[in-house]
Design a protein around this motif. Structure first.
Motif, mmCIF file in Angstrom:
data_model
loop_
_atom_site.group_PDB
_atom_site.id
_atom_site.type_symbol
_atom_site.label_atom_id
_atom_site.label_comp_id
_atom_site.label_asym_id
_atom_site.label_seq_id
_atom_site.Cartn_x
_atom_site.Cartn_y
_atom_site.Cartn_z
ATOM 1 N N CYS A 101 72.561 3.692 8.278
ATOM 2 C CA CYS A 101 73.796 4.052 7.564
ATOM 3 C C CYS A 101 73.922 3.300 6.250
ATOM 4 C CB CYS A 101 75.024 3.753 8.424
ATOM 5 S SG CYS A 101 75.334 4.969 9.712
ATOM 6 N N ASP A 102 73.577 2.008 6.249
ATOM 7 C CA ASP A 102 73.753 1.204 5.045
ATOM 8 C C ASP A 102 72.587 1.334 4.056
ATOM 9 O OD1 ASP A 102 71.953 -0.162 6.628
ATOM 10 O OD2 ASP A 102 72.886 -2.124 6.356
ATOM 11 N N ASP A 103 71.518 2.018 4.452
ATOM 12 C CA ASP A 103 70.368 2.251 3.567
ATOM 13 C C ASP A 103 69.749 3.598 3.918
ATOM 14 O OD1 ASP A 103 68.181 2.206 1.911
ATOM 15 O OD2 ASP A 103 67.240 0.459 2.841
ATOM 16 N N PRO A 104 70.360 4.697 3.452
ATOM 17 C CA PRO A 104 69.908 6.044 3.815
ATOM 18 C C PRO A 104 68.469 6.378 3.418
ATOM 19 C CG PRO A 104 72.035 6.139 2.710
ATOM 20 C CD PRO A 104 71.551 4.728 2.617
ATOM 21 N N ASP A 105 67.851 5.557 2.576
ATOM 22 C CA ASP A 105 66.445 5.779 2.227
ATOM 23 C C ASP A 105 65.501 5.202 3.285
ATOM 24 O OD1 ASP A 105 67.019 7.112 -0.151
ATOM 25 O OD2 ASP A 105 67.161 5.229 -1.262
ATOM 26 N N GLN A 106 66.048 4.387 4.199
ATOM 27 C CA GLN A 106 65.224 3.753 5.236
ATOM 28 C C GLN A 106 65.310 4.555 6.533
ATOM 29 O OE1 GLN A 106 66.072 -0.361 6.003
ATOM 30 N NE2 GLN A 106 64.685 -0.445 7.734
ATOM 31 N N ARG A 107 64.241 5.278 6.830
ATOM 32 C CA ARG A 107 64.175 6.045 8.077
ATOM 33 C C ARG A 107 63.823 5.116 9.236
ATOM 34 N NH1 ARG A 107 60.750 11.382 6.102
ATOM 35 N NH2 ARG A 107 62.442 12.319 4.904
ATOM 36 N N VAL A 108 64.378 5.404 10.417
ATOM 37 C CA VAL A 108 63.993 4.642 11.602
ATOM 38 C C VAL A 108 62.641 5.152 12.083
ATOM 39 C CG1 VAL A 108 66.394 4.209 12.255
ATOM 40 C CG2 VAL A 108 65.187 6.127 13.263
ATOM 41 N N LEU A 109 61.926 4.306 12.786
ATOM 42 C CA LEU A 109 60.579 4.643 13.237
ATOM 43 C C LEU A 109 60.456 4.515 14.742
ATOM 44 C CD1 LEU A 109 58.558 2.651 10.544
ATOM 45 C CD2 LEU A 109 59.168 5.079 10.497
ATOM 46 N N THR A 110 59.562 5.302 15.316
ATOM 47 C CA THR A 110 59.211 5.170 16.721
ATOM 48 C C THR A 110 58.276 3.968 16.860
ATOM 49 O OG1 THR A 110 57.207 6.518 16.589
ATOM 50 C CG2 THR A 110 59.294 7.698 16.969
ATOM 51 N N PRO A 111 57.956 3.547 18.101
ATOM 52 C CA PRO A 111 56.999 2.456 18.278
ATOM 53 C C PRO A 111 55.632 2.743 17.644
ATOM 54 C CG PRO A 111 58.161 2.840 20.324
ATOM 55 C CD PRO A 111 58.554 3.947 19.377
ATOM 56 N N ASN A 112 55.313 4.017 17.452
ATOM 57 C CA ASN A 112 54.038 4.400 16.836
ATOM 58 C C ASN A 112 54.134 4.500 15.325
ATOM 59 O OD1 ASN A 112 52.837 4.586 19.353
ATOM 60 N ND2 ASN A 112 53.399 6.730 19.579
ATOM 61 N N GLY A 113 55.283 4.123 14.749
ATOM 62 C CA GLY A 113 55.447 4.143 13.306
ATOM 63 C C GLY A 113 55.758 5.508 12.725
ATOM 64 N N GLU A 114 56.215 6.444 13.559
ATOM 65 C CA GLU A 114 56.523 7.799 13.100
ATOM 66 C C GLU A 114 58.005 7.922 12.750
ATOM 67 O OE1 GLU A 114 53.936 10.786 15.658
ATOM 68 O OE2 GLU A 114 55.101 9.421 16.918
ATOM 69 N N ASP A 115 58.304 8.675 11.688
ATOM 70 C CA ASP A 115 59.689 9.053 11.401
ATOM 71 C C ASP A 115 60.161 9.924 12.555
ATOM 72 O OD1 ASP A 115 59.379 7.874 8.877
ATOM 73 O OD2 ASP A 115 58.888 9.775 7.929
ATOM 74 N N ILE A 116 61.478 9.961 12.780
ATOM 75 C CA ILE A 116 62.006 10.761 13.884
ATOM 76 C C ILE A 116 63.206 11.569 13.406
ATOM 77 C CG2 ILE A 116 63.322 8.782 14.735
ATOM 78 C CD1 ILE A 116 62.912 9.899 17.577
#
Length: 86
Positions: free
Chosen positions: A40-55
């Motif tokens: 929320c505070d950094d919309p350019d930062q996507r969260v990642l799975t343990p395998n480093g994949e965007d979700i």
């Protein structure tokens, strides 16, 4: 008596997009214009799975307890989760 949905009879729990967004907001996450889960505070930062994949929101299955490990709703990801928990 209310009839149980087929998915609950099969032991599958699923959430609609609105409920997924509500769950994510509890963890200070949201979804960007492309459908990916982001901070929320950094919309350019996507969260990642343990395998480093965007979700994406569609792929989102949950967050592992004790951390912010995002799990995809695909068979390999769920098997990996079960292996880690077992």
């Amino acid at each position: 008596m209310k009839k149980m949905s087929r998915s609950l009879r099969e032991g599958v729990i699923s959430f609609d997009a609105d409920l997924k967004l509500e769950i994510l907001s509890c963890f200070s996450k949201t979804v960007d214009d492309s459908g990916y889960i982001v901070e929320c505070d950094d919309p350019d930062q996507r969260v990642l799975t343990p395998n480093g994949e965007d979700i994406t929101l569609d792929e989102f299955a949950g967050i592992r307890k004790g951390s912010e490990i995002f799990i995809k709703a695909d068979l390999p990801s769920l098997i990996e989760l079960l292996d880690m928990l077992g």
